[in-house]
Scaffold this active site. Structure first.
Site, PDB file in Angstrom:
ATOM      1  N   CYS A 345       6.261   2.386 -12.599  1.00 46.76           N
ATOM      2  CA  CYS A 345       4.841   2.232 -12.229  1.00 46.76           C
ATOM      3  C   CYS A 345       3.998   2.454 -13.480  1.00 46.76           C
ATOM      4  O   CYS A 345       4.251   3.373 -14.255  1.00 46.76           O
ATOM      5  CB  CYS A 345       4.460   3.230 -11.137  1.00 46.76           C
ATOM      6  SG  CYS A 345       2.696   3.188 -10.723  1.00 46.76           S
ATOM      7  N   CYS A 347       0.793   3.319 -13.647  1.00 41.66           N
ATOM      8  CA  CYS A 347      -0.420   4.139 -13.489  1.00 41.66           C
ATOM      9  C   CYS A 347      -0.329   5.385 -14.372  1.00 41.66           C
ATOM     10  O   CYS A 347       0.761   5.797 -14.771  1.00 41.66           O
ATOM     11  CB  CYS A 347      -0.608   4.512 -12.023  1.00 41.66           C
ATOM     12  SG  CYS A 347       0.312   5.974 -11.501  1.00 41.66           S
ATOM     13  N   HIS A 376      -2.534   6.305  -8.205  1.00 46.68           N
ATOM     14  CA  HIS A 376      -1.168   5.801  -8.063  1.00 46.68           C
ATOM     15  C   HIS A 376      -1.032   4.959  -6.787  1.00 46.68           C
ATOM     16  O   HIS A 376      -0.469   3.857  -6.816  1.00 46.68           O
ATOM     17  CB  HIS A 376      -0.148   6.936  -8.031  1.00 46.68           C
ATOM     18  CG  HIS A 376       1.180   6.467  -7.507  1.00 46.68           C
ATOM     19  ND1 HIS A 376       2.068   5.747  -8.273  1.00 46.68           N
ATOM     20  CD2 HIS A 376       1.715   6.515  -6.248  1.00 46.68           C
ATOM     21  CE1 HIS A 376       3.108   5.392  -7.522  1.00 46.68           C
ATOM     22  NE2 HIS A 376       2.916   5.841  -6.298  1.00 46.68           N
TER      23      HIS A 376
HETATM   24 ZN   LIG Z   1       2.155   5.367 -10.347  1.00 44.83          ZN
END
Ligand SMILES: [Zn+2]
Length: 416
Positions: A345, A347, A376
């Protein structure tokens, strides 16, 4: 059915697989690749996050709420401050919900009648009348690209008779919304500075009056979306779609009254009832539905746009979306967990920190934890829709969505 000829709005489907489709929705403030999730800025802000953070996460179209902004700071005030785009510093596509849902869920002492809803503000108890015409004036003052009709909300498990009554009333309100929308298009908005029954103007508003009042009265270019109602009753849903298409030409169409207490199986079945009777050339917006698996199931059933407060609300509660279902970050098992929340991910919470630190932030009640998890969760939904679009473009959406759902549900208890 004809699509109205407002050139600033268009929708083009580029790829289809079964009922699912990828497309491009163009608005006066830019284009949105669909299927897309719209982050919710209820009060003109996505809770805890800046608009720059939302844009960096991949947010392209945001949703705001007419009920909240009408009560505070007031739609006339927002308009005097330059309109909602300028006020909130969001230059991309924007949608306002009419506030029907909030009137029915938040307002006190409300009474519903044919002309609209009379209610007391949940903020200060003041008395307000919220009817189709007033809602159009409010939303045209706020100035979002897409604005929603006022509709009547009922519980998800409402019986046939109550659902029919609300659906038919929503159609009558749609016709009145449309007439007022068109009238404002033709005649312009009420001049700023006049006290109307819709808005009590603050004493300092005159200092904000525009240099060219006549030009300021011209309403921004907007599209009005109708809302399909009818609860979980197939005949009513089909009648609602038919009634909407008979009422006029539209740039898009919404499905409302779902995720309000009915089972997930009933929600998916209702989407399957609507899908074959909805025009293929209009973007379809499923209102208030935004858990990860609901998004993927919705795309499989022909939905193009979604919104929900779930990602930020759950994030503030310490619940994170992951490809393997929901994770509660406060759990003791994360105390020494050096892994990121979600491998891969992009983020800030996942690229800079590990689960042990995120858990610590929640246990210590540090506000950074709430922000990181909200961001997130938003990133996770936006990424999921980006992956769905890519799978549609590559012609592998069926296999992608089945694999995605199987993994998500292997460990989550939230499956239907
Ligand atoms: Zn994330």
């Amino acid at each position: 059915m004809h699509v109205p000829t407002t050139p600033e709005f268009s929708f083009r489907v580029s790829h289809e697989q079964g009922a699912a489709r990828a497309g491009v929705f163009a608005t006066p403030h830019g284009v949105v690749e669909t299927p897309a999730f719209m982050p919710v800025a209820t009060q003109g802000t996505i809770k805890g996050l800046s608009m720059d953070e939302v844009a960096s996460a991949g947010g392209r179209m945001v949703l705001s709420n007419a009920y909240h902004l009408y009560l505070r700071p007031g739609d006339m005030m927002v308009r005097a401050l330059g309109g909602l785009h300028a006020f909130a510093r969001w230059n991309g596509p924007m949608l306002t919900d009419s506030g029907g849902f909030q009137v029915f869920s938040l307002a006190k002492l409300r009474t519903v009648h044919e002309d609209g809803v009379v209610f007391r503000s949940h903020l200060d108890g003041s008395l307000h009348e919220y009817g189709p015409e007033a809602v159009m004036r409010i939303e045209r003052n706020l100035g979002a690209d897409v604005i929603m009709q006022l509709d009547e909300l009922i519980a998800g498990q409402a019986g046939e008779s109550a659902a029919r009554g609300a659906m038919e009333r929503s159609l009558r309100w749609l016709a009145r919304c449309r007439a007022e929308f068109d009238r404002i298009e033709r005649d312009g908005r009420a001049p700023l500075g006049l006290t109307t029954t819709d808005a009590v103007l603050p004493a300092d508003l005159p200092s904000l009056l525009p240099a060219d009042p006549e030009r300021e009265r011209i309403a921004p270019t907007q599209a009005l979306f109708p809302i399909v109602q009818g609860g979980t009753h197939p005949e009513l849903r089909r009648a609602s779609v038919a009634g909407i298409l008979a009422t006029g030409d539209w740039h898009g169409i919404a499905i409302g009254g779902l995720s309000v207490g009915e089972s997930k199986a009933d929600m998916y079945a209702t989407l399957e009832v609507c899908e074959p009777v909805l025009p293929t050339g209009l973007p379809r917006y499923l209102m208030g539905v935004g858990f990860p698996d609901d998004l993927v199931e919705g795309v499989r059933r022909g939905i193009d746009l979604f919104d929900c407060v779930a990602p930020t609300r759950m994030g503030r509660d310490g619940t994170a979306f992951t490809p393997d279902g929901k994770v509660q970050i406060r759990k003791g098992s994360h105390r020494t967990d050096r892994r990121p929340l979600v491998e891969g991910c992009g983020c800030p919470g996942c690229t800079r920190y590990d689960r042990a630190y995120l858990r610590h932030l929640f246990v210590a009640e540090e506000m950074l934890g709430l922000r990181l998890l909200a961001l997130h969760n938003l990133t996770f939904l936006l990424d999921t829709m980006r992956d769905a679009r890519a799978a549609l473009r590559d012609g592998v959406f069926d296999a992608w969505s089945e694999r995605w759902l199987a993994r998500y549900r292997a460990t989550t208890s939230a499956s239907p």
